[in-house]
Structure formats: structure tokens, C-alpha cells
Design a protein around this motif. Sequence first.
Motif: not given
Lengths: 422, 319
Positions: A58-61, A98-99, A101, A244, A297, A301, B137, B142-144, B243-244
Motif C-alpha cells: 500500500t502507499g505510493s510504492a 495505509a495509515a 503510506g 509538506q 508516482a 507527485a 484514503l 494513499p499516494a500524494d 490523505f495524511q
Amino acid sequence: MHRIHFWTVWASTAAAACICGCNTSSSTPSGSTTATLRVNPDAPKSGAIRIVSSLPRTGSAKQQSDTIVNGIKMAFDEAEYKVGDFTIEYSDLDDATAAAGQWTAESEAANAKEAANDPNVMVYIGPYNSGAAKTSMPILNNVGLLMISPAVSAVGLTKPGKGEDNEPGVYRPTGKPNFTRVVPADDLQGSYGADWAHQLGIKSAYILDDNQVYGKGLADIFRDRCQELEIEVLGQDSIDEKEQDFKPLMTKIKSTNPDMIYFGGTTQTKGGQICKDMVAAGLNCKLMVPDGCYEAAFIEAAGPENANGRVYATFGGLPPKNQVGKGKEFVEKYQEKYGSMPEAYAIYGYEAGKVALEAIRQAGVKDRAAILGAAFLIKDFDGALGKWSFDENGDTTLKKLSGSIVRDGDFEFVRILGEEKN
Amino acid sequence: MLPLLAVADTAPDWFTFFLQQCINGLTYGALIALIALGYTMVYGIIGLINFAHGDLFMLGTFLALTLISAFGLDTPDASSGAIAVGLLAIFPIAAVFCGALNLAVDRIVYKPLRRAPKLAPLVSAIGVSFIFQNIGLLWKGPADLSVPSLVPRTDFFSDPTLEFTVKDLFLTLTVLPIMFGLTLLVKYTRLGKSMRAVSQNPTAAQLMGIHVERVIGNTFAMGGALAGFASVIYALYINTVGFQIGYINGLYAFTAAVLGGIGNIPGAVLGGLVIGLVRSLGAAYVGARWATAIIFGILIVILIFRPSGLLGERTREKV
């Protein structure tokens, strides 16, 4: 007074959490070297063998690891999930949440423990992140389980004398290596990156890293090689990946007027935002990123308009489009089967799967020590990546890296790195 | 002279550098201040630290991104007029969305706990924050995500080493009127008067004929609307959403509110600006990864020596 206590306690906790969160390095040595690996003569010669992979699902990977898992499955499909009289069972474990990322040490450790405690598991493919490898290596080393990583590239994990003082011994409580990887380590990627910058005519560079095992390691190697090549290093900073926006940092870098910024880090640790903010701050220099950012990704981004013609990416191998021979066959078969181009690491997943099967075949028994021993003896393996061997540290003998540049919202292969050393 | 000028073109002197960092800090600080206003208003009226505020803001950024593509503002053939009209429409939509969501959360989650011990709504707020995060989410993954750059980056200074763009101006210009508007509203309007009354003593206010629940509802709606407003500005200014983002921005905003004196509107803005400045100067002169630690270090020091915050009154006892 009640109020003072509440706020103060709350604020200190938050501050402590932030500071702790900034640094996720250093594991402690366990020091025991008692266990020795032995082949069990009574080990079964048939039955079910389980192979697990532990990757950030999960996450951007995710996009990248989806194609790695596809690659692993393709290797097993081709063998019809059979090696001699053994049947292969494959489980795809997730070391990300997921939390978060991205990968977390907890998930990776849980996966490693699950694999270690399951007597049917004979090979562990993974992880994807160098920091994660630090967590799982000692756990799996203690039970002598073979690890084959398709992507982990931090130098200290395998090479004595090139990382921290206690590396790699600290990951090998039994004293015997169990970790192999089919990608070249970062000592090559970092220094070839600097060589490439030198050839591009870069005179000065500002170095950033994400303060993690992989990113910081790469940034340091890049810096050292720059100094050898007399590229002026204008400064080095670690970023906070939870941040950020990096405008203040970019203003600072702008005042040093570098020809290039090097970022040791990944898409998940804000590679894209760095690219975006350097453009926003009016920096016109080039940006070089390592293979942790070598994925769609990253461009998403960063915004293609920011990355185009500006971002140079190094990668510890050849991109799918530039594979030849068996590698090219893999890419064609992959496209046929899954209907899309694999991401850069898919072929390494495929190769890792092939190596796992080969080690089981060579060992001929369902025994962790025998399979581990067999893997380290693999020489002149005729795989999708070419002909290569594992050295005594578990590193591949392959040394072909590639350099790409972002054009029209995609990575475009520019050249092979490290073929001719200047 | 010429070589000197050439050097001046590329490397700023220390003052320009400092000035630029202040601009960076104040613009980001203004953003934090906008989020902090929502925190501080809700706290001011019912003494609840609404931990879900940051994540409500995150959902606002997602709505803004969705609307930007729905209106086709991200396509290359969108004219600048269309973009301007589109953006003007997105602001109120996001504000209404977040305001309504905040109001709904108050009605469903916090209202039944109005008379419960303070900890109950606080823990519920943390719960709502998790729910919002997971909605985010599911919504965008999950990705930016990148937000297209829609506001022009025309620089006001001719000096190439100093930059203050239309984008920065746009951001700062929105914060100050909102702050003044809110202050005037609280000070001089009927609603503001009832808000202050409810904040001081809800029971007495009710006895005086004030509809306490309506006033609280209005505050939640306004706080939410501010978060929605801030979220659009954030999306346009930072250009990356995920989402974060609610967590770290919520944390900064909450810190700003406490720093300025929680419950105090100009205090929240001051706190936001201070945090922005400290963050940017910290990154410039100490090191990028120390900025957060410095901010919280300062917060601790202020809370030890001035527990009610920079502009807070010492009288009220809420937690």
C-alpha cells in the motif's frame, strides 16, 4: 494550574514524537554467534515449500510493488509452482500500512517473524526498503532463512567496511550471511551518479537526503565521490519527510546557486515535492534522484511540467524498455500477460523468484540451511538480467546501471552508467 | 562593477536572504493561521479541542482537487478567465461542504456528549479524525497527488533574489480580512454576543433566552467553512495534497492556537505567523529537519512562562 499541566504535557509529548519520528536508524547488535547452520540429513525431499515476499503493498510504492509481485508470480508460473517433487506455495505479504503510506518497521518485523516461525517457509523475497531490511535481517538470520531482495540497495547491509563500523555484522547474529540481492548496491549507484554529473559538466552540487538508511547512505556516497571529482559540494541537509513544503530550504539552496541538487531519498519521502518546490523557488538547476524515485508516482507527485528536462534519475540496472535477451523476453511476456509495461523493479522480482527456485532445486531438500547454502553458491546464473553470480556477501556481480531523464512526463533512458569509467 | 553585479544577481546578501525567508515563513504561517482559526473558535465556545479539524481540512483539499478537474481547470486550454471563475466557485463550495460536515459531526458526535466529562468529546474528536483520514484514503488513495498550478507566479520584485509572488499576496490577503471580520463579528454582532455569552456560561446564556445549541452549531459551521476555505488556498499554494496532510497541518494549527492563546482569534493568527516564521528561519539557519523540533521547543517554553498563550486571557479555565 490544571491547564498548564495539560498543555505542557501534551506539547512535550508531541515534540518528543516528532523528534523520535525524524530518525529511524540504528538497530542494536544481539551479539550471539552460537548457532551454526547444518544440513539436516533427514530433511524431506518432497512436499510443500512456502515462499513469502514482503513488500510495501500500500502507499505510493504500491504501483511499483504490484509489478514486482507480478514478476515473482511469473517466475513461479513458468515453473508451474513445482521444483522437482516440491510444490511451491507463494504468499504476498505487506510491510506497509495505509495509515503510514509506506513501509513500517512493525509490519516488516511481523512479516519476518511470521516467516521465521512457519517451518514451511524456505525463502523470503524482500524487502523493498533498506530500512525495512535492517529490521528483518537479524530476525531471519537467527533462523537461517534465505532472503532475496529485489530492490534493497543500502551498502552497509552486505559490504564490510563500506557502511557503519558495526555493519554488516550487526545484521548477522549467527555470523553467517543469509541476505542476498539481485540489484547492485548503492556504492555503485551513488558514485556512478556523481560520475554522470561530472560528465554533464556539473561544477557544484547541493546534497539533500531523507535521513533514512537508503537515502542518507546514497547521499553520503554521492558527496564523497563529488569531492574526489572536484565537484564543489555547497552543502548537505536532511529533510523531515513529514513536512509538506520545502520552500525555506529551497531559498537557502538558491542562495548557494548550485548546478545540481542531489536528493537521496524516495518518492515516499517527498522526492516529488522537492522537485516541485525547487521550481517554485525559481531554482533552474538540475535535480538528480536515485532509483527510489524511479517510478511513475514520482513524476505524478512532482508534476510533469516541473520534472521535464530537469530530473536525472539513476537506476541500479536497465529500464524495462532497454532490456536485451532474456530480459527483453520477460518484458514482452509481462506485457502480454498483464497488458501494461512493468515498472523498473518488476524484472528484479522475476529474477528473485527464479533464484529462489534455483536454490531449492540445487539443495534438493526442504531445509533452510541447505537452500541458503545453495543460493550463495549460485554462479554464472543465466537470468533475465544477464549472466551473473552472488559474491560471498550475497551481492550480485552485475555492475550495469542506467541513467534516465524525465521527458514528456516519462523516464527516458539516456545511457548506461559504469560501462566506461572516466 | 560588472562582475560584482553578476554575483549580486545570483547570490543574495544576508538581508535579502533573511527577508525572503520571512516572506516564506509569513505566507506559510498565514495558511496555518487560517486553519487555526477554526480550532480556536470551537475551543472558545465549548472548550473542545477538535482534533478532527485538520482532517476536515484535508477532505476540503480533496474536494478542491476533485472540483478543479471536474471544472476542467487543469486542462491546458482552460483560459485564465475560466480559471478565475472556476476558482471563485470552488471557494464557496468547499466552505459549504466543510461547514456542513463539521456541523453534522457536531450534531451526531459531540452534541450527545455536551454534558459528559471533557475527556469524552476529546476522545471522540480523535475518533472522528481517524474516520476522516480513512474516508480520505478511500477517496483518493494513499499516494500524494499533484494539484495543477493555477495561480500565476508573477513576482512583485524586480530583484531576482527576492520573490513575493501574486500567489503569496493572494494567500496573505485572504487571511487578514477574515481575521478582522471574525473579530468584528464576535465583538459587535448579535451572534457574536451570544457566542461570547455561551462561552462564558452556557447555562446562564440559556436562561437569558439564547438558543445555545444554535449558537454552537453556527460556530461549528463557521469553523468548518474556514477549514474549507483554507483547504482551497492550501491546494493552490502547496500544490500537493494527500490523505495524511491533516495530521501535520492540524498539529501546527493547534499549536498556533495554543501559542496565541486558545479561544482568541487574533491570537490564532499571531500564533500561525510565529510558527511559520520559526519554521522557515529554523530551516534556513539551523537545519531543515530541526524546524518541527524548534517549533515545539518554543511552544513548551511559552507554555511554561505564559500558559495562557501570547494573547490569551489568564482568567478563563476550560480544561
